[in-house]
Scaffold this active site. Structure first.
Site, PDB file in Angstrom:
ATOM      1  N   ASP A   4       0.835  -1.202   0.000  1.00  0.00           N
ATOM      2  CA  ASP A   4       0.000   0.000   0.000  1.00  0.00           C
ATOM      3  C   ASP A   4       0.880   1.266   0.000  1.00  0.00           C
ATOM      4  O   ASP A   4       1.995   1.252   0.530  1.00  0.00           O
ATOM      5  CB  ASP A   4      -0.891  -0.050   1.259  1.00  0.00           C
ATOM      6  N   GLU A  33      -2.525   6.429  -8.261  1.00  0.00           N
ATOM      7  CA  GLU A  33      -3.433   7.310  -7.507  1.00  0.00           C
ATOM      8  C   GLU A  33      -3.455   8.716  -8.077  1.00  0.00           C
ATOM      9  O   GLU A  33      -2.415   9.267  -8.436  1.00  0.00           O
ATOM     10  CB  GLU A  33      -2.966   7.412  -6.052  1.00  0.00           C
ATOM     11  N   HIS A  84      -9.814   4.200  -1.464  1.00  0.00           N
ATOM     12  CA  HIS A  84      -8.986   4.315  -0.256  1.00  0.00           C
ATOM     13  C   HIS A  84      -9.791   5.020   0.825  1.00  0.00           C
ATOM     14  O   HIS A  84     -10.789   5.678   0.543  1.00  0.00           O
ATOM     15  CB  HIS A  84      -7.710   5.119  -0.565  1.00  0.00           C
ATOM     16  N   SER A 115     -12.799   3.668   5.855  1.00  0.00           N
ATOM     17  CA  SER A 115     -13.264   3.636   7.252  1.00  0.00           C
ATOM     18  C   SER A 115     -14.271   4.747   7.535  1.00  0.00           C
ATOM     19  O   SER A 115     -14.038   5.895   7.170  1.00  0.00           O
ATOM     20  CB  SER A 115     -12.082   3.785   8.218  1.00  0.00           C
TER      21      SER A 115
HETATM   22 ZN    ZN Z   1      -4.893   4.647   1.243  1.00  0.00          ZN
END
Ligand code: ZN
Length: 308
Positions: free
Chosen positions: A91, A145, A224, A227
């Site tokens: 990651d 990304e 990403h 949460s």
């Molecule tokens: Zn991330």
């Protein structure tokens, strides 16, 4: 063919095959970060319990603490004994050297992250890293990304990031870099606000933007900073084209809270596995519940729906 034979067969799948299969099923692969063996045990126990595949993630900081080659060796060993597919992702990798280190250690995927650089520089450095890791092993999935979703899977005072990725920059970035999956900014954010940890607030995603980016990019999409996201938004984001969902802070919160509780239970307890067993269990519950959600198990049909 019995169920266990089916599972054993699928465990030989590549990450690409599993992602393709899940997409057809309207599901997403859960990505869970680990810093140590307690978290690793929890993620694998959840995969075993739910019989669902998982992608284990470790950022540069987490890899430094665990050891990249040591983590890869442990996952390889677990994979041989587990009936469900278990994959490993490097990651947030910020250098060519670290991307190569992970590729050579046997990671199944690398998240190449030069998103803090200007777009053209991000393109150039990402393309270079994609070529380098594919030269080590062409089966490794390369993720790139774009956009700003903040840094650090921690509890935060204020929201970070904000500017959404556009379908046009997504298309350009994929074409110019040759990445297999794209991580855009679509209302997601690394870390959680205090109100989210307390359950008083949820993250909301731009579902329409996800669908537009999916159409323009034409590759797997990774979310990403999952949460604290609203459950219904997760399901709709999967319907709109999200293939991988990262959960880290929720695991860290469960780890910290259960560790505090376990230590306080008996201040004379010094046996690590007695203190840590409830911690494994608490983190496992979070992972299992997220896995079930990403595979549509506890959510009613109406919620799954498609994006308008
Ligand atoms: Zn991330």
């Amino acid at each position: 063919m019995t169920t266990s034979e089916t599972l054993r067969n699928t465990s030989k799948d590549t990450l690409r095959n599993v992602l393709t299969r899940l997409e057809k099923e309207g599901a997403a692969l859960g990505h869970f970060n680990v810093s140590d063996q307690v978290l690793l045990k929890a993620v694998i126990a959840a995969a075993t319990e739910t019989k669902l595949p998982v992608l284990i993630g470790a950022s540069e900081g987490e890899r430094e603490f665990f050891g990249a080659r040591q983590l890869a060796a442990l996952v390889k060993s677990e994979r041989q004994e587990c009936d469900v597919p278990i994959f490993l992702n490097a990651d947030h990798t910020h250098s060519l050297a670290k991307a190569l280190e992970a590729a050579k250690a046997g990671f199944d995927a690398v998240t190449i992250d030069f998103s803090a650089l200007p777009f053209e520089e991000n393109v150039a450095r990402t393309r270079e890293a994609v070529q380098a890791i594919k030269a080590v092993n062409p089966v490794i999935l390369a993720e790139g990304e774009i956009g700003d979703i903040g840094t650090g899977s921690e509890i935060k005072e204020t929201a970070q990031g904000g500017k959404l990725s556009t379908p046009e920059e997504a298309r350009q970035f994929v074409e110019a870099t040759g990445i297999d999956n794209l991580a855009p900014a679509v209302g997601n954010m690394h870390g959680m606000l205090k109100s989210m940890v307390q359950g008083n607030a949820k993250k909301h995603l731009d579902l329409e933007r996800i669908a537009q980016i999916k159409k323009a990019a034409g590759v797997f999409l990774t979310l990403h900073g999952g949460s604290g996201t609203d459950d219904e938004h997760f399901r709709k984001a999967i319907a709109a084209g999200i293939n991988i969902i990262h959960i880290n802070t929720e695991l860290r919160v469960a780890w910290r809270e259960s560790l505090d509780k376990s230590l306080a239970r008996d201040t004379n307890e010094v046996v690590p596995y007695k203190i840590l067993r409830p911690v494994v269990d608490s983190v496992k519950q979070v992972v299992s519940s997220r896995l079930r959600l990403f595979h549509g198990r506890p959510v009613s049909r109406e919620v799954v729906g498609t994006v308008a």
